[in-house]
Scaffold this motif. Structure first.
Motif, PDB file in Angstrom:
ATOM      1  N   GLY A  94       0.828  -1.197   0.000  1.00 20.13           N
ATOM      2  CA  GLY A  94       0.000   0.000   0.000  1.00 20.13           C
ATOM      3  C   GLY A  94       0.862   1.247   0.000  1.00 20.13           C
ATOM      4  O   GLY A  94       1.638   1.487  -0.912  1.00 20.13           O
ATOM      5  N   THR A 118      -1.794  -4.130   2.250  1.00 21.78           N
ATOM      6  CA  THR A 118      -3.246  -4.186   2.258  1.00 21.78           C
ATOM      7  C   THR A 118      -3.705  -5.563   1.802  1.00 21.78           C
ATOM      8  O   THR A 118      -3.242  -6.068   0.768  1.00 21.78           O
ATOM      9  CB  THR A 118      -3.836  -3.115   1.319  1.00 21.78           C
ATOM     10  OG1 THR A 118      -3.412  -1.828   1.763  1.00 21.78           O
ATOM     11  CG2 THR A 118      -5.358  -3.175   1.310  1.00 21.78           C
ATOM     12  N   ASP A 137      -5.004  -4.733   7.117  1.00 18.89           N
ATOM     13  CA  ASP A 137      -3.803  -3.947   6.849  1.00 18.89           C
ATOM     14  C   ASP A 137      -2.701  -4.302   7.838  1.00 18.89           C
ATOM     15  O   ASP A 137      -2.980  -4.594   9.010  1.00 18.89           O
ATOM     16  CB  ASP A 137      -4.103  -2.443   6.951  1.00 18.89           C
ATOM     17  CG  ASP A 137      -5.096  -1.971   5.913  1.00 18.89           C
ATOM     18  OD1 ASP A 137      -4.699  -1.820   4.750  1.00 18.89           O
ATOM     19  OD2 ASP A 137      -6.277  -1.781   6.280  1.00 18.89           O
TER      20      ASP A 137
END
Length: 620
Positions: free
Chosen positions: A231, A242, A263
């Protein structure tokens, strides 16, 4: 001519001839070779989990998807390519890649199919065919194919970290049989682990990398196929992953209960003290603690007493390898084994363990500590049989003296061991002139110990003080993480501190650790620069062991020869993981037995909203 017009005698001759051709064909057919086709493969014996298993035992059916896991990294990073010997790669990059197979962390060495639906191999393990899952996809939607596997292997061998060339030197050919079947053929049929290890390579997308400079470190975000994508990237500071919501392999048994966080964020700290304060302040969630001092002294606060910040030791059965001070034998100062032994006697482990480590550690006395692979006593039985042909090339002590390390009374004076060290030096013609030890050629004995962490200075400084009593001029060279990595890769140091991490089934990686060819290959992990034909021969015995029993004996023989080179001053190990984390997670009841660094275990955790809410309320 019709068979009806052939005489009975001629017909019989044709039948015999046909039968011979048929037998010849059958002798080379898959049936005759006793081919196995399976969902998994074990180094020795059978896989623990059958073809219909639902999940690994160290995961939980209660795991839920969601939430954020915040981790810490040490130092910095300047690359998102972990597969080359350039740059300082970010941590946990394997999260974005799938492999043909994955290991079970509660077995010594067994691989289960991930990208591979099945694994096919003959009894002699001279080749392996992986049949890939047709549903496998990269994150851009393109299929993962056998051609990508071939491309990856060739790319890593040509432009990847030099370790790959040592590890996969016995691979003769990799070929795509069709879109979903890839075959590895081997130069030998005695290297039993090779068909397991080729399955552990990441599979990179050919369409992404074919027009890019793979051998250049870069912060460009690579394309993967794994459970996470990269990410946000804050160069050198933080990195986020992610979870891929439509991950193609989310329903496979090997992934059940794994990769639960939406995450994962890693924040980097250049100082361990600051990192611990960050944990206590709630800036991140989990820490694997490698410092006995911090473990004993840094977590005495209300949040720990109230069991909001949890502090636990989790035992493991993993091979602990060897951590030690590494002599760089490329340096002339360390050419004399007697000098190396003398220097080893100046390290006072007992005092260090008692005074600095709170008696937390066990002394390493093997390159395969905490395992059945470690050499003990004198060689006997099959181990002795392996070593005897090299008797004229080995020190007599290999056969007559058990390898032992100096032991002090822990008082800090270490006089007896220093007297022994002085005797070694006197016997070899070393002399102290005006407080400085000189070798027999009149050259001063002086060297630097390269470090990347200031926390290790408290350990090294007492060692240096003891060395000064022998007239040896030793000093610390403290550098930042990037410089440390570059100097390690180019062997630009006198002495370095390193951990040789070992698996439960040693194999080709031993070539990279101590093989003669690796000594001259920058980027290899033959950090001591060891070139020893007997070590090479013992590595060959390890790689080609045909049973677990023979692997154990061969590894013990290798271990014994390595110990008697006196190229490392052994330090310590601990047969448990020390973890500290905020009580906001669900955790499976069983911990993976062979997960030494708790790397797999934390990926089986999940975010517990109720627990997290309690933590948030108590910190407001």
């Amino acid at each position: 001519m019709s068979l009806f017009n052939i005489s009975p005698l001629a017909l019989r001759a044709i039948q015999v001839s046909f039968l011979g051709v048929l037998l010849a064909f059958l002798s080379t057919s898959p049936l005759a070779q006793n081919i196995t086709k399976s969902h998994a493969i074990a180094m020795h014996g059978s896989p623990k989990y059958g073809p219909d298993f639902k999940r690994f035992d160290y995961t939980s059916a209660e795991a839920k998807k969601g939430g954020l896991l915040r981790l810490s990294g040490f130092g910095t990073f300047d690359s998102l390519n972990a597969y080359i010997a350039k740059g300082n790669a970010a941590e946990r990059l394997a999260l974005i890649y799938d492999t043909l197979t994955v290991a079970a962390a509660d077995e010594p060495f067994t691989q289960y199919g991930l990208l591979a639906k099945s694994i096919e191999y003959p009894q002699d393990r001279s080749w392996v065919i992986f049949t890939m899952r047709p549903e496998a996809r990269f994150h851009d939607g393109q299929a993962v194919t056998a051609a990508d596997v071939v491309f990856t292997f060739n790319l890593l061998m040509e432009k990847g970290n030099p370790a790959y060339k040592f590890y996969y030197a016995d691979v003769a050919k990799v070929e795509a049989l069709d879109k979903h079947r890839v075959k590895y053929s081997f130069k030998t049929n005695t290297n039993r682990e090779l068909l397991l290890t080729v399955g552990t390579l990441p599979v990179l997308p050919q369409h992404f990398w074919q027009d890019k400079a793979f051998d250049k470190s870069s912060l460009d975000i690579p394309l993967g196929s794994g459970p996470y994508k990269i990410g946000k990237v804050d160069p050198g500071q933080s990195l986020s992953f992610t979870r891929v919501k439509d991950y193609w392999a989310r329903d496979l048994a090997v992934n059940q209960g794994m990769y639960n966080f939406d995450d994962i964020r890693i924040d980097y700290y250049r100082d361990e003290n600051v990192a611990i304060e960050g944990l206590k302040a709630g800036e991140y969630d989990y820490r694997w603690e490698n410092s006995s001092k911090f473990w004993a002294t840094a977590y005495s606060m209300a949040s720990v007493q109230q069991k909001r910040l949890l502090k636990k030791e989790v035992g493991h059965k993993a091979n602990s390898g060897m951590q030690g001070f590494i002599f760089n034998l490329r340096k002339p100062v360390f050419a004399d084994k007697k000098l190396r032994k003398a220097i080893a006697y100046a390290f006072d482990f007992e005092w260090s363990n008692q005074t600095l480590f709170y008696n937390a550690y066990t002394r390493s006395d093997s390159f395969f500590s905490n395992s059945e692979l470690a050499a003990t006593g004198l060689p006997e039985g099959k181990e002795l049989e392996l070593l005897t042909p090299y008797k004229d090339k080995l020190p007599a002590s290999v056969f007559t003296e058990p390898f032992t390390l100096p032991v002090s009374d822990g008082s800090g004076r270490n006089r007896q061991n220093l007297r022994k060290a002085k005797q070694f030096l006197d016997d070899s013609g070393y002399k102290v002139v005006d407080g400085q030890l000189n070798n027999p050629q009149g050259q001063a004995v002086s060297f630097e110990i390269l470090l990347a962490s200031p926390a290790f200075e408290r350990i090294v400084n007492p060692f240096i003080k003891n060395l000064s009593r022998l007239g040896i001029d030793a000093s610390i060279r403290l550098v930042d993480t990037s410089q440390y990595i570059n100097r390690r890769r180019s062997f630009d140091y006198d002495m370095i501190v390193h951990v040789f991490a070992q698996g439960e089934s040693p194999g080709n990686e031993q070539l990279n650790f101590w093989g003669s060819e690796a000594a001259d290959t920058e980027g290899s992990f033959n950090l001591m620069g060891l070139k020893d034909p007997v070590v090479d021969a013992m590595i060959d015995k390890v790689i080609n062991a045909d049973s677990r029993e023979n692997l154990v004996y061969a590894t013990r023989a290798l271990d014994r020869v390595l110990l008697h080179t006196h190229s490392v001053i052994p330090q310590w190990y601990k047969a448990s993981s020390r973890i500290v984390y905020w009580d906001k997670f669900g955790i499976p009841a069983i911990s993976p037995a062979y997960d030494r660094y708790y790397m797999t275990a934390v990926l089986t955790w999940w975010y517990d909203e109720k627990r997290a809410a309690k933590i948030a309320n108590n910190t407001q």
